[in-house]
Design a protein around this motif. Structure first.
Motif, short mmCIF file in Angstrom:
data_model
loop_
_atom_site.label_atom_id
_atom_site.label_comp_id
_atom_site.label_asym_id
_atom_site.label_seq_id
_atom_site.Cartn_x
_atom_site.Cartn_y
_atom_site.Cartn_z
N GLY A 77 0.83 -1.20 0.00
CA GLY A 77 0.00 0.00 0.00
C GLY A 77 0.87 1.25 0.00
O GLY A 77 2.03 1.22 -0.41
N GLU A 78 0.30 2.32 0.51
CA GLU A 78 0.99 3.62 0.42
C GLU A 78 1.74 3.95 1.71
O GLU A 78 2.97 4.03 1.73
CB GLU A 78 -0.09 4.66 0.12
CG GLU A 78 0.42 6.05 -0.01
CD GLU A 78 -0.71 7.00 -0.41
OE1 GLU A 78 -1.56 6.63 -1.24
OE2 GLU A 78 -0.73 8.12 0.12
N GLY A 79 1.00 4.13 2.78
CA GLY A 79 1.64 4.48 4.05
C GLY A 79 0.62 4.38 5.15
O GLY A 79 -0.59 4.37 4.89
N PRO A 80 1.08 4.31 6.41
CA PRO A 80 0.13 4.16 7.51
C PRO A 80 -0.81 5.35 7.65
O PRO A 80 -0.42 6.49 7.37
CB PRO A 80 1.04 4.08 8.75
CG PRO A 80 2.44 3.99 8.26
CD PRO A 80 2.47 4.39 6.84
N GLY A 81 -2.03 5.06 8.07
CA GLY A 81 -2.97 6.12 8.43
C GLY A 81 -3.01 6.25 9.94
O GLY A 81 -2.14 5.72 10.65
N GLU A 84 -3.22 2.88 11.91
CA GLU A 84 -1.99 2.10 11.76
C GLU A 84 -0.88 2.73 12.59
O GLU A 84 -0.10 2.03 13.25
CB GLU A 84 -1.58 2.06 10.27
CG GLU A 84 -2.52 1.24 9.39
CD GLU A 84 -3.83 1.95 9.03
OE1 GLU A 84 -3.87 3.20 9.13
OE2 GLU A 84 -4.80 1.26 8.66
N VAL A 90 -0.34 -2.72 9.89
CA VAL A 90 -0.79 -2.19 8.60
C VAL A 90 -2.28 -2.43 8.36
O VAL A 90 -2.84 -3.43 8.81
CB VAL A 90 -0.03 -2.80 7.39
CG1 VAL A 90 1.36 -2.25 7.26
CG2 VAL A 90 -0.05 -4.29 7.42
N PHE A 91 -2.88 -1.54 7.61
CA PHE A 91 -4.25 -1.69 7.12
C PHE A 91 -5.22 -2.21 8.19
O PHE A 91 -5.87 -3.25 8.01
CB PHE A 91 -4.27 -2.61 5.89
CG PHE A 91 -3.93 -1.89 4.61
CD1 PHE A 91 -4.86 -1.09 3.95
CD2 PHE A 91 -2.66 -2.00 4.05
CE1 PHE A 91 -4.54 -0.43 2.77
CE2 PHE A 91 -2.34 -1.33 2.87
CZ PHE A 91 -3.29 -0.55 2.23
N ASN A 117 3.71 -1.34 3.37
CA ASN A 117 3.51 -0.05 2.70
C ASN A 117 4.81 0.49 2.12
O ASN A 117 5.89 0.08 2.54
CB ASN A 117 2.99 0.97 3.72
CG ASN A 117 1.54 0.76 4.09
OD1 ASN A 117 0.68 0.62 3.23
ND2 ASN A 117 1.27 0.70 5.38
N HIS A 191 -6.29 1.50 -4.74
CA HIS A 191 -6.13 1.46 -3.29
C HIS A 191 -7.52 1.38 -2.67
O HIS A 191 -8.46 2.02 -3.15
CB HIS A 191 -5.43 2.75 -2.84
CG HIS A 191 -4.98 2.72 -1.42
ND1 HIS A 191 -5.85 2.82 -0.38
CD2 HIS A 191 -3.75 2.55 -0.88
CE1 HIS A 191 -5.17 2.74 0.76
NE2 HIS A 191 -3.89 2.58 0.48
N1 URA Z 1 -3.50 2.96 3.70
C1 URA Z 1 -2.30 2.41 3.35
O1 URA Z 1 -1.82 2.62 2.25
N2 URA Z 1 -1.71 1.62 4.22
C2 URA Z 1 -2.20 1.35 5.43
O2 URA Z 1 -1.55 0.62 6.17
C3 URA Z 1 -3.43 1.94 5.76
C4 URA Z 1 -4.07 2.74 4.90
#
Ligand code: URA
Length: 221
Positions: A77-81, A84, A90-91, A117, A191
């Motif tokens: 994915g992209e990065g933690p929100g 997270e 993650v996610f 991510n 995504h």
């Molecule tokens: N979106 C992401 O790309 N990664 C995550 O871990 C959570 C939301």
């Protein structure tokens, strides 16, 4: 060149910096499943106080990745929100719940795949990671891929697709094809957050998932 490097190191030393923390690019030999798991656990701990980019200033947790390190499928994915960042996993937020459902729809349990991510620390207000942040984090994802050696990678969204495939093509043009990263077959989809924002992406995302399922189970219906 050597002189310039020495001058730079001397300058760092004068500023009180004695070492530069950078994960070494390792050639990972064949590992047993238990060794892989152990190595990833070690890496998670080793990197958890990373300060290689400004994102470390606002983070609660370094979010390394979760799941089965011996899975044949890795999701990026992209990065933690926010969730997270809070939990270190993650996610796990709303997008993560949708991702779990999407995986279930193709008969996969999220614990049976490995998920991580592009950047490991939450960008402020969930903005896209900046190029220097992605660059600072890139050795982590490369190393995860080298350790896990998945057969398939699913890239979730534009940030993952652009950075792993080194392209700037629109996502709509990237999906529907299979890319090769050494021996790994790589596919691109939306995504889950994009699906939550725009339900018209749900249908093509389902097509992508079915294609991935068929690639992973070539002999089954
Ligand atoms: N979106 C992401 O790309 N990664 C995550 O871990 C959570 C939301």
């Amino acid at each position: 060149m050597k002189q310039i490097v020495n001058q730079y190191l001397e300058l760092l030393s004068l500023s009180g910096i004695e070492s530069i923390k950078k994960p070494a690019k390792i050639e990972v030999p064949e590992l047993t499943p238990a060794e892989k798991e152990h190595l990833l656990q070690q890496k998670r701990i080793e990197y958890s106080d990373c300060d290689m980019c400004q994102l470390h200033l606002g983070r609660t947790n370094f979010v390394y990745g979760n799941g089965d390190s011996n899975s044949k499928l890795m999701l990026i994915g992209e990065g933690p929100g926010e969730q997270e960042d809070k939990t270190g996993d993650v996610f796990v937020g709303v997008a993560g719940q949708l991702l779990t459902k999407m995986l279930t729809a193709i008969n996969l349990n999220r614990d049976d795949v490995y998920i991580c991510n592009i950047v490991k620390c939450r960008p402020p207000a969930n903005r896209n990671p900046l190029p220097d942040e992605v660059k600072a984090c890139s050795s982590y994802i490369q190393e995860q891929i080298e350790i896990i050696k998945p057969e398939f990678i699913l890239l979730l969204g534009r940030v993952a697709a652009h950075n792993i495939l080194k392209t700037t093509s629109p996502l709509s043009q990237l999906r529907g094809k299979t890319y090769k990263l050494d021996d790994i077959q790589v596919v691109v989809s939306y995504h889950p957050s994009a699906l939550l924002r725009n339900s018209s992406f749900k249908k093509p995302a389902w097509v992508d998932l079915q294609r991935l399922r068929d690639m992973m189970q070539p002999n089954e219906d």
